[in-house]
Design an enzyme around this catalytic site. Structure first.
Site, PDB file in Angstrom:
ATOM      1  N   ASP A   1      -4.227 -15.478   7.320  1.00 23.82           N
ATOM      2  CA  ASP A   1      -2.972 -16.056   6.824  1.00 23.82           C
ATOM      3  C   ASP A   1      -2.290 -16.952   7.853  1.00 23.82           C
ATOM      4  O   ASP A   1      -1.229 -17.519   7.574  1.00 23.82           O
ATOM      5  CB  ASP A   1      -2.012 -14.925   6.407  1.00 23.82           C
ATOM      6  CG  ASP A   1      -2.557 -14.160   5.200  1.00 23.82           C
ATOM      7  OD1 ASP A   1      -3.306 -14.757   4.406  1.00 23.82           O
ATOM      8  OD2 ASP A   1      -2.232 -12.967   5.067  1.00 23.82           O
TER       9      ASP A   1
ATOM     10  N   GLY B   1      -1.188 -12.145  -4.934  1.00 22.78           N
ATOM     11  CA  GLY B   1      -2.594 -11.763  -5.134  1.00 22.78           C
ATOM     12  C   GLY B   1      -2.835 -10.333  -4.682  1.00 22.78           C
ATOM     13  O   GLY B   1      -3.587  -9.588  -5.322  1.00 22.78           O
TER      14      GLY B   1
ATOM     15  N   ARG C   1       0.826  -1.221   0.000  1.00 25.06           N
ATOM     16  CA  ARG C   1       0.000   0.000   0.000  1.00 25.06           C
ATOM     17  C   ARG C   1       0.854   1.261   0.000  1.00 25.06           C
ATOM     18  O   ARG C   1       0.480   2.271  -0.619  1.00 25.06           O
ATOM     19  CB  ARG C   1      -0.947  -0.033   1.210  1.00 25.06           C
ATOM     20  CG  ARG C   1      -2.086  -1.051   1.011  1.00 25.06           C
ATOM     21  CD  ARG C   1      -2.688  -1.467   2.342  1.00 25.06           C
ATOM     22  NE  ARG C   1      -3.864  -2.300   2.214  1.00 25.06           N
ATOM     23  CZ  ARG C   1      -3.864  -3.621   1.995  1.00 25.06           C
ATOM     24  NH1 ARG C   1      -2.725  -4.268   1.839  1.00 25.06           N
ATOM     25  NH2 ARG C   1      -5.008  -4.301   1.929  1.00 25.06           N
TER      26      ARG C   1
ATOM     27  N   GLN D   1      -8.530  -7.316   0.068  1.00 27.85           N
ATOM     28  CA  GLN D   1      -8.064  -7.059  -1.298  1.00 27.85           C
ATOM     29  C   GLN D   1      -9.192  -6.500  -2.158  1.00 27.85           C
ATOM     30  O   GLN D   1      -8.993  -5.557  -2.924  1.00 27.85           O
ATOM     31  CB  GLN D   1      -7.489  -8.332  -1.919  1.00 27.85           C
ATOM     32  CG  GLN D   1      -6.219  -8.787  -1.213  1.00 27.85           C
ATOM     33  CD  GLN D   1      -5.668 -10.080  -1.774  1.00 27.85           C
ATOM     34  OE1 GLN D   1      -6.171 -10.604  -2.759  1.00 27.85           O
ATOM     35  NE2 GLN D   1      -4.634 -10.601  -1.142  1.00 27.85           N
TER      36      GLN D   1
ATOM     37  N   ARG E   1      -5.636 -18.365  -9.389  1.00 28.17           N
ATOM     38  CA  ARG E   1      -6.479 -17.743  -8.354  1.00 28.17           C
ATOM     39  C   ARG E   1      -7.614 -16.899  -8.951  1.00 28.17           C
ATOM     40  O   ARG E   1      -7.477 -16.339 -10.024  1.00 28.17           O
ATOM     41  CB  ARG E   1      -5.594 -16.917  -7.408  1.00 28.17           C
ATOM     42  CG  ARG E   1      -4.593 -17.821  -6.704  1.00 28.17           C
ATOM     43  CD  ARG E   1      -3.689 -17.068  -5.780  1.00 28.17           C
ATOM     44  NE  ARG E   1      -4.415 -16.507  -4.652  1.00 28.17           N
ATOM     45  CZ  ARG E   1      -3.854 -15.700  -3.753  1.00 28.17           C
ATOM     46  NH1 ARG E   1      -2.577 -15.358  -3.878  1.00 28.17           N
ATOM     47  NH2 ARG E   1      -4.552 -15.240  -2.748  1.00 28.17           N
TER      48      ARG E   1
ATOM     49  N   SER F   1     -12.875  -9.690   2.353  1.00 24.63           N
ATOM     50  CA  SER F   1     -11.576  -9.619   1.700  1.00 24.63           C
ATOM     51  C   SER F   1     -11.072  -8.183   1.645  1.00 24.63           C
ATOM     52  O   SER F   1     -11.701  -7.314   1.035  1.00 24.63           O
ATOM     53  CB  SER F   1     -11.672 -10.177   0.274  1.00 24.63           C
ATOM     54  OG  SER F   1     -10.574  -9.728  -0.491  1.00 24.63           O
TER      55      SER F   1
ATOM     56  N   ARG G   1      -4.907 -23.810   0.611  1.00 25.36           N
ATOM     57  CA  ARG G   1      -4.184 -23.853   1.875  1.00 25.36           C
ATOM     58  C   ARG G   1      -4.855 -24.760   2.911  1.00 25.36           C
ATOM     59  O   ARG G   1      -4.193 -25.225   3.845  1.00 25.36           O
ATOM     60  CB  ARG G   1      -4.090 -22.439   2.409  1.00 25.36           C
ATOM     61  CG  ARG G   1      -2.771 -22.123   2.998  1.00 25.36           C
ATOM     62  CD  ARG G   1      -2.654 -20.667   3.362  1.00 25.36           C
ATOM     63  NE  ARG G   1      -1.568 -20.031   2.649  1.00 25.36           N
ATOM     64  CZ  ARG G   1      -1.355 -18.727   2.647  1.00 25.36           C
ATOM     65  NH1 ARG G   1      -2.168 -17.929   3.310  1.00 25.36           N
ATOM     66  NH2 ARG G   1      -0.331 -18.226   1.994  1.00 25.36           N
TER      67      ARG G   1
HETATM   68  C1  S3P Z   1      -4.295  -9.057   2.196  1.00 26.08           C
HETATM   69  C2  S3P Z   1      -5.545  -9.565   2.355  1.00 26.08           C
HETATM   70  C3  S3P Z   1      -5.835 -10.995   2.576  1.00 26.08           C
HETATM   71  C4  S3P Z   1      -4.567 -11.770   2.948  1.00 26.08           C
HETATM   72  C5  S3P Z   1      -3.386 -11.392   2.114  1.00 26.08           C
HETATM   73  C6  S3P Z   1      -3.088  -9.907   2.271  1.00 26.08           C
HETATM   74  C7  S3P Z   1      -4.118  -7.607   1.975  1.00 26.08           C
HETATM   75  O1  S3P Z   1      -6.356 -11.539   1.386  1.00 26.08           O
HETATM   76  O2  S3P Z   1      -4.793 -13.163   2.838  1.00 26.08           O
HETATM   77  O3  S3P Z   1      -2.240 -12.113   2.488  1.00 26.08           O
HETATM   78  O4  S3P Z   1      -2.989  -7.090   2.121  1.00 26.08           O
HETATM   79  O5  S3P Z   1      -5.112  -6.946   1.659  1.00 26.08           O
HETATM   80  P1  S3P Z   1      -7.943 -11.477   1.049  1.00 26.08           P
HETATM   81  O6  S3P Z   1      -8.309 -10.054   0.834  1.00 26.08           O
HETATM   82  O7  S3P Z   1      -8.102 -12.277  -0.209  1.00 26.08           O
HETATM   83  O8  S3P Z   1      -8.621 -12.103   2.231  1.00 26.08           O
END
Ligand code: S3P
Length: 445
Positions: free
Chosen positions: A328, A101, A33, A177, A129, A175, A359
Site C-alpha cells: 500500500d 476490498g 479482523r 485478503q 475490483r 494476497s 494505482r
Molecule cells: C490487506 C491486504 C492487502 C492490502 C490491503 C489490506 C489486508 O490487499 O493492499 O490494503 O488487510 O488483508 P491484498 O490482499 O489484495 O494484497
C-alpha cells in the site's frame, strides 16, 4: 450502493518545517479482523484503538447485519458480542462495503462457511475490483455464487456452505485478503484448512486467530513463502484487542517529514510487524533518518515510536519480493523518490493495478502532472528524482485515499501548490488526516 459523496478538493502548499508528535489512527487491517473475529467468538470482545474510518465502520455494520451485537463504548472503544463460528444470521439487506476490498473479501470468507445467503456490494471503485480471487476458493469450500456482475464482480450473491469442506489452497497472487478469506471459511469446516503462499503476506489473521484461541500453524515454504494450517471448528474465545497505529497511515507524515526541510516529527505506537515495514526499510536504504524508540509488544503485535527528520535521499532499486510488505506504500514512496537524487526503480507492482484505483497508473499520473519524470515499463515504475518537484498540478484521485494523501504530501514540499480533485476518500482509512498534518505545521486547506 453509496450515493456519490460530495466532492471535496484540497490544496497543499510548501510552508514551514513539520514538527511535533502525532499518533496516527489504528491499523486498518487489524481493525477489520478484530470486528470479524469478535463477531465469530462467543461472548464479549473489547477493542481499543479501533480505526473509525469508513471502511472499518462498514465492516462493523456488516457484523451487525449478520447478527453480532456491535457497540461503540467510547473513542476507538468498541464491544462486540459474537455469535460463534458458523453462527451468522442471514442479513435482511445487501451488505455494503463501500470502498473496502478488505472488508468485503474477508466477510465473504466468513459467510462462505455459514448456511446463509448474503448479497455483497460496494461503491463504484469496489464494483470494478476482481472478486474471483475469493469466489474460486470459497466455491471449493462449498459456497455457491448465485449471482454476480460481469467478470465475477459486485454485486454478488453468495450462498454459504451447509457442510463446509476443509481445503488446501495455493493463493495465485500474494494476497493477505485471499489467504484470510480461506482461513475464515475454514473456521467452519471440520479438519485442517491449509493455505500456501509463495510470498508471505501480512499475517494479522493468523496472529489474531491464535489470540482468540484457534490452532494455527505457520511454516516457511520455499524462499519467501509460508504454509499456514488452521484446525477447523474451534470455539473462539472472546478477547481484548488493543490496536496499534497503522504503519500505512504513518507513512504519510513520515515521508512528509523526510522531504520538508527542517522537519522533526515523532510518531508513537506504530505497528512494526515485519510483513508491513517494507517502506521503512526502503526509506532507510535511501538515506532516511528514521530512529525507532519506545519499542513494545501488545496483543501479539510489536510496535515502536518513530522519530523522523528531514533527510537527503538518494534513489534505490526496490526488489519485487519486497512488494507484499509495502503493497500500500508505493504511491507515497514514489513521492519520496521524486525528492531523492537519482532514479528509484520499483519492481513487481502488478497487484497495484487492482487496488482502490489502478494505482500504478494513478501514481505515475500524480507525479507527471507535477513535473516529475516517471516511466512505467511492464510492472515496474521508475521515478527520476531531482531533489525537488515543480508541483502546480491538479491530481485526479480516482476514488483512492492513498493517491489523495500522497499528492497532498507532495504539495507540502513542491515549489508550487498541489491540488487534489477529491479528498473525501481519505476518510476511508485516515479520518482527520488534514487536521493532523496541519497540527504538525503543514499548510493544507
Ligand atoms: C490487506 C491486504 C492487502 C492490502 C490491503 C489490506 C489486508 O490487499 O493492499 O490494503 O488487510 O488483508 P491484498 O490482499 O489484495 O494484497
Amino acid at each position: 450502493m453509496n450515493f456519490a459523496p460530495l466532492v471535496t478538493p484540497l490544496t497543499a502548499r510548501r510552508g514551514r518545517p513539520l514538527t511535533g508528535r502525532i499518533r496516527v489512527p489504528g491499523d486498518k487491517s487489524i481493525s477489520h479482523r478484530a470486528l470479524i473475529l469478535g463477531a465469530l467468538a462467543v461472548g464479549a470482545t473489547r477493542i481499543s484503538g479501533l480505526l473509525e474510518g469508513e471502511d472499518v465502520l462498514n465492516t462493523a455494520k456488516a457484523m451487525r447485519a449478520l447478527g453480532a451485537r456491535v457497540e461503540r463504548t467510547g473513542e476507538g472503544a468498541w464491544r462486540v458480542d459474537g455469535v460463534g463460528v458458523a453462527g451468522f444470521a442471514e442479513p435482511a439487506a445487501p451488505l455494503d462495503f463501500g470502498n473496502s476490498g478488505t472488508g468485503c473479501r474477508l466477510v465473504m470468507g466468513a459467510v462462505a462457511g455459514c448456511p446463509i445467503t448474503a448479497i455483497f456490494d460496494g461503491d463504484a471503485s469496489l464494483r470494478k475490483r476482481p472478486m474471483r480471487r475469493v469466489l474460486d476458493p470459497v466455491a471449493l469450500v462449498g459456497a455457491r455464487i448465485t449471482n454476480a456482475a460481469e467478470g465475477g464482480r459486485l454485486p454478488i450473491t453468495l450462498a454459504g456452505a451447509r457442510d463446509p469442506m476443509p481445503i488446501l489452497y495455493r493463493t495465485p497472487v500474494p494476497s493477505a485478503q485471499i489467504k484470510s478469506a480461506v482461513l475464515l471459511a475454514g473456521l467452519a469446516a471440520p479438519g485442517t484448512t491449509t493455505v500456501i503462499e509463495t510470498e508471505a503476506s501480512r499475517d494479522h489473521t493468523e496472529l489474531m486467530l491464535r489470540h482468540f484461541g484457534a490452532e494455527v500453524r505457520s511454516e516457511p515454504e520455499g524462499a519467501h513463502g509460508r504454509r499456514i494450517s488452521l484446525t477447523g471448528q474451534p470455539e473462539l474465545a472472546p478477547s481484548t484487542v488493543a490496536i496499534p497505529a497503522d504503519p500505512s497511515s504513518a507513512a504519510f507524515p513520515m515521508v512528509a517529514a523526510l522531504i520538508v526541510p527542517g522537519s522533526d516529527v515523532f510518531l508513537p505506537d506504530v505497528m512494526t510487524n515485519p510483513l508491513r515495514t517494507g517502506l521503512i526499510a526502503t526509506l532507510r536504504q535511501m538515506g532516511a533518518a528514521i530512529v525507532e524508540e519506545e519499542l513494545r509488544h501488545d496483543g501479539g503485535e510489536a510496535m515502536a515510536g518513530f522519530r523522523v527528520r528531514h533527510s537527503a535521499l538518494h534513489g534505490v532499486e526496490v526488489p519485487p519480493e519486497r512488494a507484499p510488505a509495502m503493497i500500500d506504500e508505493y504511491p507515497i514512496l514514489a513521492v519520496a523518490a521524486a525528492f531523492a537524487e537519482g532514479t528509484t526503480v520499483m519492481r513487481g507492482l502488478k497487484e497495484l493495478r487492482v487496488k482502490e484505483s489502478d494505482r500504478l497508473a494513478a501514481t505515475a499520473e500524480m507525479l507527471r502532472v507535477n513535473g516529475i519524470e516517471v516511466e512505467i515499463s511492464g510492472d515496474d515504475l521508475a521515478v527520476r528524482g531531482r531533489g525537488r518537484a515543480a508541483g502546480g498540478g491538479l491530481v485526479a484521485t480516482h476514488m483512492d485515499h492513498r493517491i489523495a494523501m500522497s499528492a497532498l504530501v507532495l504539495g507540502l514540499a513542491a515549489d508550487k501548490p498541489v491540488r487534489v480533485d477529491d479528498a473525501g476518500f481519505i476518510a476511508t482509512s485516515f479520518p482527520g488526516f488534514a487536521d493532523l498534518m496541519r497540527g504538525l505545521g503543514g499548510d493544507i486547506g
